[in-house]
Design a protein around this motif. Structure first.
Motif, PDB file in Angstrom:
ATOM      1  N   CYS A 241     -72.502 -42.673   2.992  1.00  0.00           N
ATOM      2  CA  CYS A 241     -72.082 -44.086   2.755  1.00  0.00           C
ATOM      3  C   CYS A 241     -73.461 -44.357   2.064  1.00  0.00           C
ATOM      4  N   VAL A 242     -72.724 -45.824   1.866  1.00  0.00           N
ATOM      5  CA  VAL A 242     -73.768 -46.725   0.242  1.00  0.00           C
ATOM      6  C   VAL A 242     -73.718 -48.346   1.177  1.00  0.00           C
ATOM      7  N   THR A 243     -74.534 -48.401   1.293  1.00  0.00           N
ATOM      8  CA  THR A 243     -75.642 -50.220   2.034  1.00  0.00           C
ATOM      9  C   THR A 243     -76.084 -50.385   0.854  1.00  0.00           C
ATOM     10  N   ALA A 244     -75.366 -51.985   0.530  1.00  0.00           N
ATOM     11  CA  ALA A 244     -76.580 -52.609  -0.011  1.00  0.00           C
ATOM     12  C   ALA A 244     -76.752 -54.089   0.033  1.00  0.00           C
ATOM     13  N   ALA A 245     -77.735 -55.011  -0.296  1.00  0.00           N
ATOM     14  CA  ALA A 245     -78.834 -55.747   0.498  1.00  0.00           C
ATOM     15  C   ALA A 245     -79.405 -56.691  -0.928  1.00  0.00           C
ATOM     16  N   LEU A 246     -78.169 -57.087  -2.200  1.00  0.00           N
ATOM     17  CA  LEU A 246     -78.568 -57.626  -2.755  1.00  0.00           C
ATOM     18  C   LEU A 246     -78.448 -58.922  -2.984  1.00  0.00           C
ATOM     19  N   GLY A 247     -78.158 -59.810  -2.021  1.00  0.00           N
ATOM     20  CA  GLY A 247     -77.385 -60.698  -1.469  1.00  0.00           C
ATOM     21  C   GLY A 247     -75.983 -61.217  -2.499  1.00  0.00           C
ATOM     22  N   ASP A 248     -76.212 -62.678  -3.052  1.00  0.00           N
ATOM     23  CA  ASP A 248     -75.357 -62.997  -3.948  1.00  0.00           C
ATOM     24  C   ASP A 248     -74.945 -61.920  -5.194  1.00  0.00           C
ATOM     25  N   ARG A 249     -75.573 -60.808  -5.438  1.00  0.00           N
ATOM     26  CA  ARG A 249     -75.287 -59.740  -6.634  1.00  0.00           C
ATOM     27  C   ARG A 249     -74.558 -58.705  -5.573  1.00  0.00           C
ATOM     28  N   THR A 250     -74.799 -58.656  -4.496  1.00  0.00           N
ATOM     29  CA  THR A 250     -74.031 -57.157  -3.856  1.00  0.00           C
ATOM     30  C   THR A 250     -72.795 -56.638  -4.135  1.00  0.00           C
ATOM     31  N   ASP A 251     -71.769 -57.739  -4.455  1.00  0.00           N
ATOM     32  CA  ASP A 251     -70.274 -57.544  -4.633  1.00  0.00           C
ATOM     33  C   ASP A 251     -70.983 -57.353  -6.380  1.00  0.00           C
ATOM     34  N   THR A 252     -71.203 -58.002  -6.877  1.00  0.00           N
ATOM     35  CA  THR A 252     -71.534 -57.552  -8.470  1.00  0.00           C
ATOM     36  C   THR A 252     -71.585 -55.751  -8.389  1.00  0.00           C
ATOM     37  N   PHE A 253     -72.667 -55.170  -7.114  1.00  0.00           N
ATOM     38  CA  PHE A 253     -73.088 -53.820  -7.912  1.00  0.00           C
ATOM     39  C   PHE A 253     -72.002 -53.148  -7.235  1.00  0.00           C
ATOM     40  N   PHE A 254     -71.071 -53.782  -5.888  1.00  0.00           N
ATOM     41  CA  PHE A 254     -70.055 -52.582  -5.691  1.00  0.00           C
ATOM     42  C   PHE A 254     -69.022 -52.735  -6.769  1.00  0.00           C
ATOM     43  N   ASP A 255     -69.096 -53.769  -7.142  1.00  0.00           N
ATOM     44  CA  ASP A 255     -67.754 -53.992  -8.132  1.00  0.00           C
ATOM     45  C   ASP A 255     -67.979 -52.627  -9.240  1.00  0.00           C
ATOM     46  N   SER A 256     -69.290 -52.570  -9.185  1.00  0.00           N
ATOM     47  CA  SER A 256     -69.563 -51.537 -10.858  1.00  0.00           C
ATOM     48  C   SER A 256     -69.497 -50.056  -9.824  1.00  0.00           C
ATOM     49  N   PHE A 257     -69.930 -49.917  -8.657  1.00  0.00           N
ATOM     50  CA  PHE A 257     -69.600 -48.564  -8.341  1.00  0.00           C
ATOM     51  C   PHE A 257     -68.161 -48.772  -8.088  1.00  0.00           C
ATOM     52  N   ARG A 258     -67.505 -49.219  -7.708  1.00  0.00           N
ATOM     53  CA  ARG A 258     -66.085 -48.898  -7.065  1.00  0.00           C
ATOM     54  C   ARG A 258     -65.594 -48.112  -8.710  1.00  0.00           C
ATOM     55  N   ARG A 259     -65.654 -49.335  -9.577  1.00  0.00           N
ATOM     56  CA  ARG A 259     -65.393 -48.449 -11.319  1.00  0.00           C
ATOM     57  C   ARG A 259     -65.786 -46.980 -11.175  1.00  0.00           C
ATOM     58  N   LEU A 260     -66.972 -45.498 -11.027  1.00  0.00           N
ATOM     59  CA  LEU A 260     -67.501 -45.247 -10.553  1.00  0.00           C
ATOM     60  C   LEU A 260     -66.655 -43.848  -9.518  1.00  0.00           C
ATOM     61  N   ARG A 261     -66.682 -44.422  -8.890  1.00  0.00           N
ATOM     62  CA  ARG A 261     -66.443 -44.076  -8.009  1.00  0.00           C
ATOM     63  C   ARG A 261     -65.143 -43.549  -7.453  1.00  0.00           C
ATOM     64  N   LYS A 262     -64.500 -42.148  -7.701  1.00  0.00           N
ATOM     65  CA  LYS A 262     -63.616 -41.673  -7.357  1.00  0.00           C
ATOM     66  C   LYS A 262     -62.528 -42.115  -6.487  1.00  0.00           C
ATOM     67  N   ASP A 263     -61.188 -42.565  -6.146  1.00  0.00           N
ATOM     68  CA  ASP A 263     -60.434 -42.673  -4.823  1.00  0.00           C
ATOM     69  C   ASP A 263     -60.880 -41.908  -3.979  1.00  0.00           C
ATOM     70  N   SER A 264     -60.697 -40.132  -4.555  1.00  0.00           N
ATOM     71  CA  SER A 264     -60.725 -39.030  -3.330  1.00  0.00           C
ATOM     72  C   SER A 264     -61.622 -39.519  -2.595  1.00  0.00           C
ATOM     73  N   GLU A 265     -62.737 -40.030  -2.913  1.00  0.00           N
ATOM     74  CA  GLU A 265     -64.020 -39.486  -2.093  1.00  0.00           C
ATOM     75  C   GLU A 265     -64.508 -40.650  -1.047  1.00  0.00           C
ATOM     76  N   PRO A 266     -64.652 -39.996  -0.024  1.00  0.00           N
ATOM     77  CA  PRO A 266     -64.754 -41.005   0.803  1.00  0.00           C
ATOM     78  C   PRO A 266     -66.087 -41.233   1.497  1.00  0.00           C
ATOM     79  N   ILE A 267     -66.317 -42.453   0.755  1.00  0.00           N
ATOM     80  CA  ILE A 267     -67.754 -43.007   0.932  1.00  0.00           C
ATOM     81  C   ILE A 267     -67.673 -44.129   1.639  1.00  0.00           C
TER      82      ILE A 267
END
Length: 440
Positions: A241-267
């Motif tokens: 599991c990955v959790t982020a608590a970056l306020g207004d920038r949390t979505d920005t992090f998860f957007d970057s994370f989704r670009r690198l994460r493989k669809d098959s990875e159950p995170i």
């Protein structure tokens, strides 16, 4: 935008009948005093301030002062509180130390009775001026140490400490290992031990820690590191599991994370309310949002809970078309609860003016001694010695409850009924931090 909300002369309600208004009051408080009357306020007005950052490159909370103004319109159009009109001054805190101090000094100059339902990360800058003049700080958002240490602070939630500790409790039942992405700030430095204390209650290992700037435009490097930590020792991503608590920038992090994460990875994704909320889920696709299935820890009941019905009614009637007031926003919710507390306090002061001193007396030895009912949005709130946590870094925490939520079919809903008490988790964290400090 700043400025005083001047009293509005009473006039007939536009869309709510007296009977409906009475029902709304009954659901908010056990007795609303003059709120259901049609006559104007007759006693001296009560002046308070609400501040929050607006228009900055980091976290913004424009809905908090907007909610404060809507609350004042509501009570003033219904006769005030025990015959007293409510004047609200707002101030843009700008997310910097200078502006936070300037807002506090303005509160002193305006002789406000309290600062209510506000947000600032700069506790040292704002609390000292308030303390020097005896002005209570009621229902701050809960992001600074001073809010949980100052004797003049009366927090309505447990701050980020309870959210992060609660997130650890929530994820312990779902995750074998967790990576936390958090701000590279003093406040952020407390988060790894808090979430790890929650994980320990489920016999999980400590969370991996990834520091990140609060105002970055992308988080590729932090995303790469988060994935590396989740896949350490070639265990793959099963149970990760990955959790982020970056306020207004949390979505920005998860957007970057989704670009690198493989669809098959159950995170599994996770966060806390304020970093992920309903408006973000809506904006990123609703039921098709990447946050579908994410675990979210909150201070309060889910936004669809009937306990919020009164706030929703007030927002519909008195926030007009102000799109800053989102009833699912935790800043707006915190401001509503803080003004609910203020409302009860003012009702309890029958003689004399409502001042910082009289409010503190009511909080410390009057109505606050029995607990203030917020209509099920929090447990009864009392800041007496026996009612606060009194542990370690958080001696003023009076509400150690959190709620567990998840994104289901594009909506943030409760994942379990009721509140979860994280008091023991916070105490565990404090003991753990002490032992580690001694070992070092």
């Amino acid at each position: 935008m700043t400025g005083r909300l001047r009293p509005t002369p009473p006039f007939p309600r536009r869309a709510v009948t007296v009977a409906a208004a009475t029902a709304v009051c009954a659901s908010l408080l056990a007795g609303c005093g003059s709120l259901t009357g049609t006559s104007g306020a007759t006693k001296d007005p009560v002046t308070v301030m609400t501040w929050a950052p607006e228009g900055t490159s980091a976290t913004n909370m424009p809905g908090m002062p907007a909610m404060a103004r809507a609350y004042a319109r509501w009570v003033n159009e219904n006769g005030g509180i025990n015959g007293r009109e409510l004047e609200v001054i707002t101030c843009n805190e700008h997310n910097d130390t200078v502006s936070a101090g300037r807002c506090a000094r303005r509160a002193v100059a305006e002789e406000v009775a309290a600062v209510v339902g506000s947000y600032s990360q700069h506790g040292r800058a704002f609390m000292s001026p308030l303390e020097s003049e005896g002005i209570p700080y009621i229902g701050g958002y809960g992001v600074t140490d001073e809010e949980f240490t100052s004797p003049l602070s009366y927090p309505v939630n447990g701050g980020h400490a309870t959210l992060i500790a609660g997130s650890g409790r929530q994820l312990a039942a779902q995750c074998e290992r967790v990576t936390l992405v958090r701000p590279d700030t003093i406040n952020g430095d407390q988060m790894p031990s808090l979430i790890s204390a929650g994980l320990a209650e489920g016999d999980r290992e400590e969370a991996s820690d990834v520091r990140a700037p609060e105002d970055a435009s992308e988080y590729k490097r932090q995303s790469e590191l988060a994935l590396e930590l989740l896949e350490v020792e070639d265990r793959g991503t099963e149970g990760a599991c990955v959790t982020a608590a970056l306020g207004d920038r949390t979505d920005t992090f998860f957007d970057s994370f989704r670009r690198l994460r493989k669809d098959s990875e159950p995170i599994r994704l996770a966060s806390v309310l304020g970093s992920v909320q309903q408006s973000l889920v809506d904006r990123t696709g609703g039921s098709g949002s990447p946050f579908e299935g994410a675990s979210i820890t909150s201070w309060y009941p889910a936004a669809d809970d009937p306990a919020w019905d009164t706030m929703r009614a007030v927002v519909r009637e008195h926030a007009f078309s102000d799109n800053r007031v989102d009833v699912s926003d935790p800043g707006v919710q915190t401001t509503w609860i803080a003004y609910t507390v203020l409302h009860r306090l003012i009702e309890s002061i029958h003689d004399g003016p409502v001042t910082g001193r009289s409010l503190r007396q009511a909080l410390d030895s009057g109505i606050g001694a029995d607990g203030i009912d917020t209509g099920g949005l929090t447990p009864k709130l009392s800041w007496n010695y026996q009612d606060v946590l009194g542990a370690g870094d958080y001696p003023r925490i009076a509400n150690t409850m959190v709620s567990f939520q998840e994104v289901r079919d594009g909506r943030l809903v409760a994942s379990r009924d009721g509140f979860v008490n994280v008091a023991k988790t916070l105490e565990r964290r404090y003991t753990y931090a002490q032992s580690r400090a001694a070992a070092e």
